[in-house]
Design a protein around this motif. Sequence first.
Motif, mmCIF file in Angstrom:
data_model
loop_
_atom_site.group_PDB
_atom_site.id
_atom_site.type_symbol
_atom_site.label_atom_id
_atom_site.label_comp_id
_atom_site.label_asym_id
_atom_site.label_seq_id
_atom_site.Cartn_x
_atom_site.Cartn_y
_atom_site.Cartn_z
ATOM 1 N N THR A 105 36.936 86.268 29.120
ATOM 2 C CA THR A 105 35.571 86.312 28.586
ATOM 3 C C THR A 105 34.568 86.649 29.675
ATOM 4 O O THR A 105 33.681 87.504 29.494
ATOM 5 N N GLY A 115 35.342 92.382 24.838
ATOM 6 C CA GLY A 115 36.426 91.445 25.147
ATOM 7 C C GLY A 115 37.070 91.051 23.839
ATOM 8 O O GLY A 115 36.396 90.527 22.959
ATOM 9 N N ASN A 117 39.662 88.785 21.889
ATOM 10 C CA ASN A 117 40.329 87.494 22.044
ATOM 11 C C ASN A 117 41.486 87.353 21.066
ATOM 12 O O ASN A 117 41.558 88.089 20.078
ATOM 13 N N PHE A 118 42.368 86.410 21.332
ATOM 14 C CA PHE A 118 43.422 86.029 20.377
ATOM 15 C C PHE A 118 44.345 87.202 20.040
ATOM 16 O O PHE A 118 44.841 87.315 18.925
ATOM 17 N N LEU A 143 42.505 93.552 12.783
ATOM 18 C CA LEU A 143 42.866 94.745 13.551
ATOM 19 C C LEU A 143 41.578 95.287 14.132
ATOM 20 O O LEU A 143 40.628 95.553 13.384
ATOM 21 N N ARG A 145 39.538 97.828 17.269
ATOM 22 C CA ARG A 145 39.605 98.859 18.308
ATOM 23 C C ARG A 145 38.360 98.753 19.167
ATOM 24 O O ARG A 145 37.253 98.855 18.643
ATOM 25 N N GLN A 147 35.450 100.017 21.466
ATOM 26 C CA GLN A 147 34.813 101.321 21.571
ATOM 27 C C GLN A 147 34.720 101.680 23.042
ATOM 28 O O GLN A 147 33.864 101.217 23.751
ATOM 29 N N LEU B 92 32.324 86.158 12.430
ATOM 30 C CA LEU B 92 33.346 86.650 13.356
ATOM 31 C C LEU B 92 32.706 87.011 14.687
ATOM 32 O O LEU B 92 31.772 87.786 14.742
ATOM 33 N N ARG B 95 30.162 86.222 20.940
ATOM 34 C CA ARG B 95 29.478 86.648 22.175
ATOM 35 C C ARG B 95 27.981 86.784 21.977
ATOM 36 O O ARG B 95 27.184 86.239 22.741
ATOM 37 N N LEU B 99 25.168 84.197 23.771
ATOM 38 C CA LEU B 99 24.114 84.683 24.668
ATOM 39 C C LEU B 99 22.747 84.344 24.093
ATOM 40 O O LEU B 99 21.831 83.920 24.813
ATOM 41 N N ASP B 126 36.503 83.041 17.146
ATOM 42 C CA ASP B 126 35.969 83.627 18.378
ATOM 43 C C ASP B 126 36.707 84.902 18.762
ATOM 44 O O ASP B 126 37.425 84.937 19.759
ATOM 45 N N LEU B 127 36.496 85.937 17.991
ATOM 46 C CA LEU B 127 37.232 87.175 18.181
ATOM 47 C C LEU B 127 36.866 87.887 19.476
ATOM 48 O O LEU B 127 37.674 88.612 20.048
ATOM 49 N N ASP B 128 35.644 87.700 19.942
ATOM 50 C CA ASP B 128 35.210 88.521 21.080
ATOM 51 C C ASP B 128 34.839 87.713 22.313
ATOM 52 O O ASP B 128 34.068 88.162 23.144
ATOM 53 N N GLY B 129 35.375 86.531 22.448
ATOM 54 C CA GLY B 129 35.078 85.773 23.653
ATOM 55 C C GLY B 129 34.998 84.295 23.361
ATOM 56 O O GLY B 129 35.278 83.864 22.262
ATOM 57 N N LEU B 130 34.635 83.513 24.345
ATOM 58 C CA LEU B 130 34.501 82.067 24.185
ATOM 59 C C LEU B 130 33.063 81.672 24.473
ATOM 60 O O LEU B 130 32.447 82.185 25.415
ATOM 61 N N LEU B 134 30.457 82.075 28.207
ATOM 62 C CA LEU B 134 29.333 82.982 27.983
ATOM 63 C C LEU B 134 28.012 82.281 28.232
ATOM 64 O O LEU B 134 27.101 82.830 28.865
ATOM 65 N N ALA B 220 29.722 93.578 19.344
ATOM 66 C CA ALA B 220 29.303 94.810 20.004
ATOM 67 C C ALA B 220 30.467 95.409 20.772
ATOM 68 O O ALA B 220 31.193 94.713 21.465
ATOM 69 N N GLY B 221 30.624 96.701 20.633
ATOM 70 C CA GLY B 221 31.675 97.377 21.381
ATOM 71 C C GLY B 221 33.041 97.252 20.737
ATOM 72 O O GLY B 221 34.027 97.741 21.278
ATOM 73 N N ILE B 222 33.128 96.590 19.597
ATOM 74 C CA ILE B 222 34.429 96.421 18.943
ATOM 75 C C ILE B 222 34.334 96.932 17.507
ATOM 76 O O ILE B 222 33.433 96.537 16.770
ATOM 77 N N ASP B 223 35.254 97.790 17.149
ATOM 78 C CA ASP B 223 35.332 98.232 15.751
ATOM 79 C C ASP B 223 36.314 97.348 15.029
ATOM 80 O O ASP B 223 37.487 97.277 15.417
ATOM 81 N N LEU B 224 35.856 96.701 13.983
ATOM 82 C CA LEU B 224 36.769 95.899 13.179
ATOM 83 C C LEU B 224 37.382 96.819 12.149
ATOM 84 O O LEU B 224 36.697 97.306 11.252
ATOM 85 N N VAL B 225 38.664 97.104 12.311
ATOM 86 C CA VAL B 225 39.320 98.033 11.393
ATOM 87 C C VAL B 225 39.563 97.341 10.059
ATOM 88 O O VAL B 225 39.218 97.853 9.010
#
Lengths: 324, 260, 400
Positions: A105, A115, A117-118, A143, A145, A147, B92, B95, B99, B126-130, B134, B220-225
């Motif tokens: 993190t 980042g 996680n899991f 799922l 991806r 960016q 979901l 982060r 912040l 917590d898909l994108d961090g803890l 943070l 941010a920065g993550i595409d959830l498919v």
Amino acid sequence: MAGSVWVVAEQWQGRLTDITFEALALGREVADGLGVPLEALLLGFQCSSLAGELGCADKVLYAEHPGLKDPVPELHAQALTVLARERRPGNIIVPLTNTTMGVGTLLAKRLAAPGVNFTVDLRVSHGALEARCLLYGGKIQALVRPQGEPAVFGLWPGARSADAGRSVRTAAVEQVAVTLPEDSRVQLKRYIEPEAGEVDLTRQEVLVAVGRGIQSKDNLELAEELAAALGGAVCGSRPVVDQGWLPLARQIGKSGLTVKPKLYLAAGISGAPEHVEGMKDSALIVAVNTDPHAPIFNIAHYGVVADALELLPALTEAVRARKG
Amino acid sequence: MNLVVLMRMVPDVVEELEIAPDGKSLDRDLLRMIPSESDDHALEEALLLKERYGGRVTVLALSAPEVADLLYTAAAKGADRLIELRGVQTGLGVRAAALACADAMTSLAGVLPADLILTGAQAIEDLDGLAAPLLADRLGWPYLGVVTKVNELADRTVTVVKEFPGGFRGEFQMTLPAVLGIQAAERPPRYVPVAKVRAAMKAAKIEVGQAPEPIAAPLAGIDLVELCKPEAAGRAEMLEGAPEEVAGKLCELLAAHGLL
Amino acid sequence: MGISGAAAPACELTLENLFEFPQGRRVLSCIQCGLCAGTCPYGDVMDYPPRRIIAMLRAGLLEKVFQSDGLLACVACYACMAKCPRDIRLTEVLLPLVKEQVFLNLPETPAELHRALENTLRYGNPFGESARKRAAWVKTAGVPIRILPEDPRPVDVLWFVECQNSYHPRGQDVSRATARLFHALGMDFAILGNEEKCAGECARLLGETGLFDTLMDYNMAVFAKYRFNRIVTSGAHAYDAFVYQYPERGFRYIVEQTTPFLARHVDRLRPLLTRKLPYAVTYHDSCCLGRHNGFYEEPRSLLRAIPGVRLLEMTHNRINSICCGGGGGGMWLDTYYKAKGYERLSERRVKEAAATGADVLAISCPYEISRFEDALKVLGYERRMLVRDVTELLAESMEA
């Protein structure tokens, strides 16, 4: 030009942990899929000999610093941040364990990178990585991806077999310099060993494991009787230990032991990833749970939808009758 | 001692989790929210520290359905100040929320300075961090996670115990102020009689705080498919029948594996 | 009949205003005979049986009682109240007030009880199962069952199923049997389905009055949504809650528990009971139905209506029945009692049942099935004796 795939090695008590090799096996796959090098990151102090075990990677980047001797997350994250800014990897795989909690993190945040996680699996899709992540105690899968690059993935144990990440090859080792703050704000004082005089669960061939489904400390007897009949021992998941029904030394999973017995009988355990990681390599896994959708049934070899409080005594009796 | 506890509500997995038709979120109709389990432990640890060292416990909870229950229950347990933080997108990923919380703690009157911020070590979405690291990073404070005990809280340092593999634990000393990711409190979260919670509903006040403009978008920065139920890759072979019948089948199985 | 007294007064009794009410003043007429302590099933471990509580109250030392956890052993079995020569409303009035303070003063709530109470508050049942699964058993009932939220037309009987009989597998067996009986009697009935929540009586008896009040408020609001003439409930404790406590919130419905209700219809049931059940049956008088409300002969008349059934009486029957240990929170304190070395009341009772030589232990309170089946297993008697709710036996005797 895509950056390399990095796998951050994890050490515990001077040895590389299984998850390091699992991550390397996975890293190898996706690096090959992306057509980029795989580099292993070894952070520590006077542990360069460990680099010889990381032959699955094309190269080992070895950062030695007294501040990296102890598992202080922010120091490890800072070292990785500095190195990542210099070397611009594309994807960084960080093991997700108690030891490393927070590193991934912090690294992602400091790099202003996504980042994820899991993570339980990675694959190459359209020239980039796609991650499969387990959420909600294992009940839902995402799922995702990232960016762009760099991206950081927190990898849970079990993605690949550790053996697949061990190699007889020796990778080239490059020692890299990192500077870290003089005075760490977080300092390890000492380790506290688990209570002695307890059964060594890692040596048991048969384990009867109990979870919340056992409902009360009283019902432990049922598990103990079965364990005795089978010549094994009783262990439990975290909730059971938190309640004080079993001592910490009997806890299986993330904060406890990893075991690989011949038989692991999980009674009243839902199968959340934190527990599963401690027993998934058992030779034969039998799960008993009243919930047919319990995630434990996804990793067990055999399952029974039943009340453990009814099945355990029935099984004990059957085993005793059989043994005569 | 000034202790701040950050708490969040997450979907209650006791209820069936179904994916919404868009395939990218949970069906909210079926959802019920519950305080994140390790956040409950963080609150308990804070209350134990208050009992031991004195001071004040401020609970900051992200706005969600039934969050008032969470806050009044915290007050009934002994929390001194209750703040519902609005304007932070939850769901979901954590982060962006973490912040924003850090910024809110700075801007809301009297929350900081604090000695410790405690929150759960991790939460189920917590898909994108803890959250804990943070918060720490945004505030520039030291952080440690998987904490299960505070051994000592002194003027400028705190000594905590963190869990490691194999039943090992590590004792760390941290400079204050610090952020702790609590895995489990020293004892299970206390029960509070409903009458006390109802009394808190009348006596305690929930302040509403508005979070400042978020510095990041959720995920941010993550595409959830997509979200889906995990494939049972290699699902267990299920054994059916009454307990005695199943016991018999299992015995056959164990014998075949040389375990009897 | 038994000792059923007048309903509680319209406004709440507290320890402060106790003596403003007849039931409260009656407490002061205690002659310290000790019959209560003598008859209490846990009298030997109870450091403050009712006699001592009243003595402490008179001496102005009631605070000391609140600091002891001994009253957690009170299973609200009404034995003390049934025997009191002064007819002091012990279990009904005094004990819950004292236990409320004991509960507030507990340094730590025993874990299993803690979970049961939290679950009841959050999910409306002590099991912690989703409220959405409360009516899942209906799918396998075998007869049509109307669920009011889905079909809110007026109905004659609202059947309040109760938690154990909604979620516990054995309780669901009882619900299915009950549904078949109601259907065979041609009753116009419906259930609240997922809108039903625990009636809260055991929380109240334990001293968690806040939880009880919350549930009572909720249930009264749900009742108000629908039109029905009467309530029939499978819950013996729920029955008590509706009769003695809910009037405080305006509850005015006619309410009956399943067993006395069916007994009223025994003449219509008898011709339907065509299958012979050649069992020797001993009936366990439940505390709420029996001692508290005097329904001793009703379940027996139902059992006698079943061809082939031979009734045997346990040594302690009717007013002397020994509690299964589930009331007043006891249902979730077994681990706690075990740690203190107390004998399980359900085991004590099952030994007595087995001594009659009966094949079947018949019961009519939802807590009893799981407690007695558990006790049979612990004692190794599960092949000697079965536990069956009276409704299960009736349904078994009706040709399929």
